[in-house]
Design an enzyme around this catalytic site. Structure first.
Site, PDB file in Angstrom:
ATOM      1  N   LYS A  80       0.835  -1.203   0.000  1.00  0.00           N
ATOM      2  CA  LYS A  80       0.000   0.000   0.000  1.00  0.00           C
ATOM      3  C   LYS A  80       0.869   1.251   0.000  1.00  0.00           C
ATOM      4  O   LYS A  80       2.051   1.225   0.359  1.00  0.00           O
ATOM      5  CB  LYS A  80      -0.950  -0.001   1.206  1.00  0.00           C
ATOM      6  CG  LYS A  80      -0.265  -0.050   2.583  1.00  0.00           C
ATOM      7  CD  LYS A  80      -0.035   1.303   3.185  1.00  0.00           C
ATOM      8  CE  LYS A  80       0.562   1.206   4.586  1.00  0.00           C
ATOM      9  NZ  LYS A  80       1.018   2.514   5.109  1.00  0.00           N
ATOM     10  N   ASP A 107      -1.492  -1.544  10.572  1.00  0.00           N
ATOM     11  CA  ASP A 107      -1.742  -1.574   9.134  1.00  0.00           C
ATOM     12  C   ASP A 107      -2.499  -2.814   8.686  1.00  0.00           C
ATOM     13  O   ASP A 107      -3.131  -2.814   7.622  1.00  0.00           O
ATOM     14  CB  ASP A 107      -0.424  -1.494   8.363  1.00  0.00           C
ATOM     15  CG  ASP A 107       0.179  -0.099   8.369  1.00  0.00           C
ATOM     16  OD1 ASP A 107      -0.490   0.827   8.873  1.00  0.00           O
ATOM     17  OD2 ASP A 107       1.309   0.056   7.889  1.00  0.00           O
TER      18      ASP A 107
END
Length: 240
Positions: free
Chosen positions: A82, A212
């Site tokens: 990401k 995350d």
């Protein structure tokens, strides 16, 4: 836009020999290339468009370097990394973490995780393999910690897995590679165990492993607050 084989060319060799400035420039180049492919990738939510099953033609993934025979495994999952489209650090918390506000987006560059549910009375522990030198193969690895977490939470402590992680995302590159791997392991383990946990439960449990990881169980674009574990899904700012 770019051949997967070109992007993966000696990634570990190159990164190990860069100066600090060169490393930052190389990382920016990877982020830019990944951003060009952002349209194809959803997150790890169990839907027909899940990033776990992104077509090879749209993902700059580990497939070109992946010589693992997928037929030997029950499931092969694409594990995207990401980027932070923006990041604001708000304050330091009493627990040592920071409150933040950020827009996270998965991209079509990542790893591949092959999983198999092991059968037989003689199976005593998980089997874990990884192609990248330096990646820990013991229970400090987030993949094995994720498998342990799903087993503990679902009461399937007697179930063991074989996991083969084919990594392309450089370690400690700020791309969330390890967190994505953990999310993929949680998703895959839950699938192979017959889905004893709901998607909401997986999201809740994932915060125990890292901030995350929660994001990687989303649909791929989210406004994140708290330590990063509080997600508000949003429409992707790029793509169709």
């Amino acid at each position: 836009i770019v051949e997967a084989a070109t992007l993966q060319l000696s990634t570990r060799y190159i990164f190990s020999r860069l100066t600090c400035r060169q490393y930052k420039m190389a990382r920016l180049a990877i982020l830019f290339l990944a951003l060009l492919q952002v349209t194809a990738v959803a997150g790890f939510a169990p839907s027909s468009a899940t990033a776990f099953r992104v077509p090879a033609a749209t993902a700059i993934s580990a497939t070109a370097a992946d010589d693992v025979d997928g037929s030997e495994y029950d499931m092969s999952l694409f594990s995207p990394c990401k980027i932070n489209l923006f990041l604001r650090i708000i304050r330091k918390r009493p627990d040592g973490f920071h409150d933040l506000a950020s827009l996270f987006q998965t991209v079509a560059f990542g790893d591949m995780l092959h999983l198999k549910l092991l059968e037989g009375d003689d199976v005593e522990d998980d089997e874990f393999l990884c192609n990248m030198p330096g990646v820990p193969l013991d229970r400090t690895n987030l993949v094995l910690r994720a498998l342990d977490l799903v087993r503990e939470k679902t009461g399937n402590t007697d179930k063991k897995f074989k996991a083969n992680l084919v990594k392309q995302v450089p370690a400690q590159a700020g791309l969330g590679g390890g967190s994505g791997n953990a999310a993929a392991a949680m998703f895959g383990a839950n699938e192979l165990l017959g889905r004893p946990a709901s998607q909401e439960e997986l999201v809740e449990w994932s915060g125990e492993l890292g901030s995350d990881i929660t994001f990687f169980l989303s649909h791929g674009t989210a406004y994140c607050t708290g330590r990063g574990e509080i997600m508000t899904p949003v429409k992707a700012p790029f793509g169709k």
